[in-house]
Design an enzyme around this catalytic site. Structure first.
Site, mmCIF file in Angstrom:
data_model
loop_
_atom_site.group_PDB
_atom_site.id
_atom_site.type_symbol
_atom_site.label_atom_id
_atom_site.label_comp_id
_atom_site.label_asym_id
_atom_site.label_seq_id
_atom_site.Cartn_x
_atom_site.Cartn_y
_atom_site.Cartn_z
ATOM 1 N N SER A 80 0.936 -1.214 -0.141
ATOM 2 C CA SER A 80 -0.041 -0.164 0.020
ATOM 3 C C SER A 80 1.111 1.408 -0.115
ATOM 4 O O SER A 80 1.587 1.340 0.603
ATOM 5 C CB SER A 80 -0.658 0.029 1.415
ATOM 6 O OG SER A 80 -1.558 1.064 1.249
ATOM 7 N N THR A 103 -3.924 3.740 1.462
ATOM 8 C CA THR A 103 -4.596 3.697 2.766
ATOM 9 C C THR A 103 -5.867 4.672 2.436
ATOM 10 O O THR A 103 -5.555 5.989 2.235
ATOM 11 C CB THR A 103 -4.009 3.866 3.987
ATOM 12 O OG1 THR A 103 -3.305 2.553 4.098
ATOM 13 C CG2 THR A 103 -5.026 3.823 4.915
ATOM 14 N N ILE A 130 -0.200 9.899 4.428
ATOM 15 C CA ILE A 130 -1.517 9.386 4.045
ATOM 16 C C ILE A 130 -2.499 10.428 3.603
ATOM 17 O O ILE A 130 -3.653 10.590 4.255
ATOM 18 C CB ILE A 130 -2.072 8.444 4.875
ATOM 19 C CG1 ILE A 130 -1.102 7.211 5.325
ATOM 20 C CG2 ILE A 130 -3.085 7.659 3.887
ATOM 21 C CD1 ILE A 130 -1.607 6.033 5.744
ATOM 22 N N CYS A 186 0.240 2.195 10.416
ATOM 23 C CA CYS A 186 1.082 3.522 9.954
ATOM 24 C C CYS A 186 1.794 4.179 10.934
ATOM 25 O O CYS A 186 1.004 4.811 11.742
ATOM 26 C CB CYS A 186 0.052 4.276 8.666
ATOM 27 S SG CYS A 186 1.261 5.247 7.994
ATOM 28 N N LYS A 222 -2.846 -5.641 8.343
ATOM 29 C CA LYS A 222 -1.472 -5.391 8.208
ATOM 30 C C LYS A 222 -0.929 -4.667 9.370
ATOM 31 O O LYS A 222 -1.072 -3.830 10.115
ATOM 32 C CB LYS A 222 -1.315 -4.255 7.059
ATOM 33 C CG LYS A 222 -0.038 -3.835 6.960
ATOM 34 C CD LYS A 222 0.409 -3.100 5.634
ATOM 35 C CE LYS A 222 1.834 -2.611 5.335
ATOM 36 N NZ LYS A 222 1.871 -1.585 4.241
ATOM 37 N N SER A 250 5.893 -0.301 7.778
ATOM 38 C CA SER A 250 7.240 0.256 7.733
ATOM 39 C C SER A 250 7.694 0.577 9.340
ATOM 40 O O SER A 250 6.663 0.605 10.263
ATOM 41 C CB SER A 250 7.405 1.689 7.217
ATOM 42 O OG SER A 250 6.371 2.594 7.263
ATOM 43 N N GLY A 274 12.527 -0.550 2.744
ATOM 44 C CA GLY A 274 13.405 -0.792 1.812
ATOM 45 C C GLY A 274 14.208 -2.131 2.514
ATOM 46 O O GLY A 274 13.911 -2.699 3.419
ATOM 47 N N GLY A 300 8.327 -5.958 3.334
ATOM 48 C CA GLY A 300 9.540 -5.449 3.939
ATOM 49 C C GLY A 300 10.813 -5.811 3.202
ATOM 50 O O GLY A 300 11.255 -6.731 3.307
HETATM 51 C C1 LIG Z 1 6.155 6.371 0.169
HETATM 52 C C2 LIG Z 1 5.452 5.308 1.133
HETATM 53 C C3 LIG Z 1 4.066 5.314 1.371
HETATM 54 C C4 LIG Z 1 3.239 4.359 2.195
HETATM 55 N N1 LIG Z 1 2.000 4.284 2.180
HETATM 56 C C5 LIG Z 1 1.383 3.613 3.057
HETATM 57 C C6 LIG Z 1 -0.040 3.628 3.107
HETATM 58 O O1 LIG Z 1 -0.832 4.389 2.754
HETATM 59 N N2 LIG Z 1 -0.656 2.487 3.927
HETATM 60 C C7 LIG Z 1 0.320 1.548 4.321
HETATM 61 O O2 LIG Z 1 -0.365 0.501 5.055
HETATM 62 N N3 LIG Z 1 1.628 1.430 4.153
HETATM 63 C C8 LIG Z 1 2.315 2.272 3.550
HETATM 64 N N4 LIG Z 1 3.457 2.331 3.098
HETATM 65 C C9 LIG Z 1 4.193 1.157 3.867
HETATM 66 C C10 LIG Z 1 4.564 0.024 2.697
HETATM 67 O O3 LIG Z 1 3.135 -0.428 2.372
HETATM 68 C C11 LIG Z 1 5.415 -1.190 3.209
HETATM 69 O O4 LIG Z 1 4.558 -1.771 4.378
HETATM 70 C C12 LIG Z 1 6.746 -0.608 3.727
HETATM 71 O O5 LIG Z 1 7.235 0.417 2.967
HETATM 72 C C13 LIG Z 1 7.690 -1.967 3.639
HETATM 73 O O6 LIG Z 1 7.789 -2.538 2.548
HETATM 74 P P1 LIG Z 1 9.028 -2.138 1.417
HETATM 75 O O7 LIG Z 1 10.001 -2.375 2.368
HETATM 76 O O8 LIG Z 1 8.894 -3.163 0.209
HETATM 77 O O9 LIG Z 1 8.724 -0.881 0.983
HETATM 78 C C14 LIG Z 1 4.097 3.411 2.569
HETATM 79 C C15 LIG Z 1 5.503 3.293 2.187
HETATM 80 C C16 LIG Z 1 6.106 4.198 1.592
HETATM 81 C C17 LIG Z 1 7.475 4.251 1.280
#
Ligand SMILES: Cc1cc2nc3c(=O)[nH]c(=O)nc-3n(C[C@H](O)[C@H](O)[C@H](O)COP(=O)(O)O)c2cc1C
Ligand SMILES: Cc1cc2nc3c(=O)[nH]c(=O)nc-3n(C[C@H](O)[C@H](O)[C@H](O)COP(=O)(O)OP(=O)(O)OC[C@H]3O[C@@H](n4cnc5c(N)ncnc54)[C@H](O)[C@@H]3O)c2cc1C
Ligand code: FES
Lengths: 384, 286
Positions: A80, A103, A130, A186, A222, A250, A274, A300
């Site tokens: 997301s 979200t 968000i 979040c 989540k 995150s 990341g 993640g």
């Molecule tokens: C720019 C950005 C915006 C995000 N917005 C949301 C969100 O709106 N809702 C949510 O549940 N997670 C959000 N996340 C978290 C990601 O969905 C994910 O859980 C997190 O980045 C870990 O995965 P990754 O390491 O592959 O990025 C966001 C992450 C980033 C980097």
């Protein structure tokens, strides 16, 4: 992996999915100054066009996965907030398991103050906060664009108060979606998004309330990563009827600008994501997969097929890809194709056979000790 | 970047840009220019063909490098060479990502996404154009000069920098054959807005520019606003923000602080170029 150079490379007209909106432009000179659009001519070939071109030589495996009542074409889907319909034409979406929306909140929200994101060691931090169009705006302007991807749509639901989650589910009504994903985690909302995700009672209550309004469709939760006991929250969500658990969001963090000595983010704190967080979320996915009998969706730091396999091998049923898409819009499709290739290389036709430890010949990293001991995630244990 | 007092930002007019693409672009050239910049030429025919003035690309930092910089770097498209299918960027080495980019050998390949954003809107009726850039900001303006010169528009350009070695774009402007080039530097003491303003009034008061385009300095943007007022010209500015997606879905690049109900414009998708307008004045075009 991206350069599927073996394929015959048809010109633009060959790919039905990428044609729309890809203004080619002329090859002979820059556009004249006047505000005239470039003439629509076939786009000459580029790596994107080759990536989209059908490749008759490619062997696809059966990568389908079952997540509760949903059967998905592949275990790969976006995280997301790290995906949008804007990727249409850049990312082949036909084999994604699902698409997940940013979200959605009940009320229209503007998001956090700029500066909203920054790079960190092997990762990034964001405090986007968000921004949300509210449910009516979402239903009118956003949801149809997600459906246009042709993939099952998972709507991420948020709330600043426990009741807001139910309000969103209520307002979504019988709009078309495949599942709801409850974002209790979040870390950068103004009022204690973190608290909601850390409180098993609150998570259970929200899960139940949302389920009642989801019209029988699956509800996923989540999880927040920085809680005293992730398994306790996972069990609460499971008991309240969650059909799958996404592990995890995150990680709350902050970055200080060495020049000014002040926090870099307008919101002071944000969420770290990341490759840097992969070992952390991998452990959480492993813990949760043992603690609850529902599918776990690892999230993640996934940026390669190997990352995805790592999650699947510790017990996840699927993965979500977030940060990796920023530098490589096609990352998710590359992961799917590499899973195909790994299946072919290992001489197996189905994903579970590849995931089985030792199922992948090429893979030397198969854990020798199967993660089998009972989960106990108290911070004092298991991190020596 | 803020706008001078009494002015606001508005979307630029003109046609919506076409959809972006991506390429594994071969690095054709990657060489130092001056004492702190690199000029990188990339083979990316589809991006070259559709790039409009003021658009940018996202250049991913090679994943093989140890830094694993996860975010692509936004870079203005500095030049287009359509016959060769190549675009040029000029970049300053600032942190880990641009450091890694400077190490990429000729023959290497980089993932590039673009062309991105809404660029400058050059009005068909414009006969005289003023481009004011400082430092690396000049790069966003060069494609305007390419198109304007090709269309027979009279172009005056200011390039400003701290030192002569840091001046960007002077040779490109000369090569394009613009009408008037004004080079100013801090070390020579002629780059302050007061002096630049006097130079420009001298040069253009008799036959003023109808459009002023700027990038790279708040003080020069303020100067441009005053000049635009004086000449009844329109003003557009290209802005910067840290970016992740460059496409409009991550919401990381909003222009200004906001917790209000509606979000402010996104630099990557609604910009990076914005019209700068006198507050309360409605004008037909940026
Ligand atoms: C720019 C950005 C915006 C995000 N917005 C949301 C969100 O709106 N809702 C949510 O549940 N997670 C959000 N996340 C978290 C990601 O969905 C994910 O859980 C997190 O980045 C870990 O995965 P990754 O390491 O592959 O990025 C966001 C992450 C980033 C980097
Ligand atoms: C539309 C646009 C066009 C640009 N055009 C050019 C150009 O033509 N030439 C050029 O040299 N620079 C240009 N920049 C700035 C350039 O993107 C940054 O200098 C570069 O990203 C810094 O990366 P780094 O690895 O050196 O720094 P790091 O400090 O390692 O960067 C860390 C993170 O911060 C981001 N960041 C740091 N400084 C900036 C900045 N000033 N603007 C945006 N993001 C930043 C990086 O992208 C990265 O995500 C442009 C920026 C934008 C938004
Ligand atoms: S950089 Fe993602 S929305 Fe602008």
């Amino acid at each position: 992996m991206s350069g599927r150079t073996g394929s015959t490379s048809p010109t633009l007209t060959a790919g039905p999915r990428h044609g729309a909106g890809h203004v080619g432009g002329h090859l002979t000179g820059p556009a004249p100054a006047a505000g005239v659009g470039p003439p629509a001519r076939p786009t000459p070939e580029d790596a994107r066009a080759r990536f989209f071109a059908p490749d008759p030589a490619r062997v696809t495996a059966d990568l389908s996965v079952r997540l509760g009542s949903l059967l998905l074409d592949s275990p790969v889907m976006p995280a997301s907030g790290c995906f949008g319909p804007e990727l249409e034409g850049l990312l082949p979406m036909d084999r994604l398991g699902a698409v997940v929306t940013k979200t959605v909140f009940s009320a229209q929200r503007g998001g956090n103050a700029a500066h909203r994101l920054s790079e960190t060691g092997m990762g990034m931090i964001n405090s986007v906060g968000i921004p949300s169009p509210g449910v009516p705006g979402f239903l009118r302007d956003v949801l149809p664009r997600y459906h246009a991807t042709g993939r099952p749509v998972v709507v991420s639901v948020g709330g600043l108060r426990p009741e807001e989650y139910a309000e969103v589910a209520e307002e979504l009504g019988d709009a078309e979606y495949a599942a709801l994903e409850i974002n209790v985690s979040c870390p950068n909302l103004e009022h204690g998004g973190t608290e909601i995700g850390a409180d098993p009672e609150a998570v259970a209550r929200i899960t139940r309330e949302v389920r009642h309004r989801a019209g029988g469709r699956p509800v996923w939760v989540k999880l927040a990563p920085m809680v005293a006991s992730v398994t306790e929250v996972a069990r609460a969500a499971h008991r309240a009827g969650a059909e799958a658990l996404v592990v995890a969001n995150s990680y709350p963090g902050m970055v200080v600008d060495p020049g000014t000595g002040r926090p870099v983010l307008g919101n002071t704190v944000g969420g770290v994501s990341g490759p840097a967080v992969k070992p952390l979320s991998l452990r959480l996915a492993w813990l949760v997969a043992q603690a609850v009998p529902v599918p776990v969706i690892g999230c993640g730091g996934v940026s390669t097929a190997q990352d995805a396999l790592d999650y699947l091998r510790v017990g996840a049923a699927a993965v979500q890809v977030g940060t990796a898409t920023f530098a490589r819009p096609q990352a998710m499709a590359e992961i799917v194709r590499e899973l195909d290739d790994r299946c072919a290389g290992a001489g197996v036709a189905k994903l579970p056979e590849l995931v089985r430890p030792g199922g992948d010949h090429e893979d030397a990293t198969t854990p020798t000790r199967h993660p089998g001991r009972s989960a106990d995630d108290r911070p004092s244990r298991g991190n020596g | 970047m803020s706008v001078p007092n009494g002015w606001t930002l508005a979307p630029v007019g003109g046609p919506r840009p076409g959809s972006p693409t991506w390429d594994r672009a071969e690095v054709v050239e990657n060489a130092p220019v001056g004492d702190r910049h690199y000029r990188m030429r990339l083979a990316a025919p589809t991006i070259t063909a559709s790039a409009r003035p003021g658009q940018f690309v996202m250049v991913s930092v090679p994943e093989e490098t140890s830094v694993r910089a996860v975010l692509p770097r936004p870079m203005a498209i500095h030049r287009r060479h359509p016959t060769d299918g190549q675009v040029e960027i000029v970049y300053g080495v600032r942190g880990v990502g641009t450091q890694a980019l400077s190490q990429v050998p000729v023959g290497g390949a980089l993932q590039v996404v673009g062309p991105l954003g809404r660029g400058f809107d050059l009005a068909p009726e414009t006969r005289r154009l003023l481009l004011v850039g400082r430092g690396i900001g000049v790069c966003s303006l060069m494609t305007c000069a390419e198109d304007a010169v090709a269309a027979g528009v009279e172009v005056t350009a200011v390039v400003s920098a701290r030192t002569r070695d840091a001046l960007v774009g002077a040779s490109d402007y000369r090569e394009l054959g613009i009408s008037r080039l004004i080079e100013v530097t801090d070390e020579e003491g002629d780059s302050d807005p007061h002096t630049v303003g006097a130079l420009l009034r001298d040069a253009l008061d008799e036959a003023p520019a109808q459009q002023v385009l700027t990038c790279g300095s708040e003080r020069l943007t303020a100067l441009c606003a005053r000049l635009a007022d004086r000449w009844a010209a329109t003003l557009q500015v290209s802005l910067e923000a840290h970016m992740a997606c460059g496409l409009g879905y991550c919401h990381g690049c909003a222009t200004a602080a906001t917790t209000a109900a509606s979000e402010s414009a996104l630099i990557c998708a609604d910009g990076p170029v914005f019209a700068v307008r006198r507050e309360g004045r409605v004008s037909a075009r940026g």
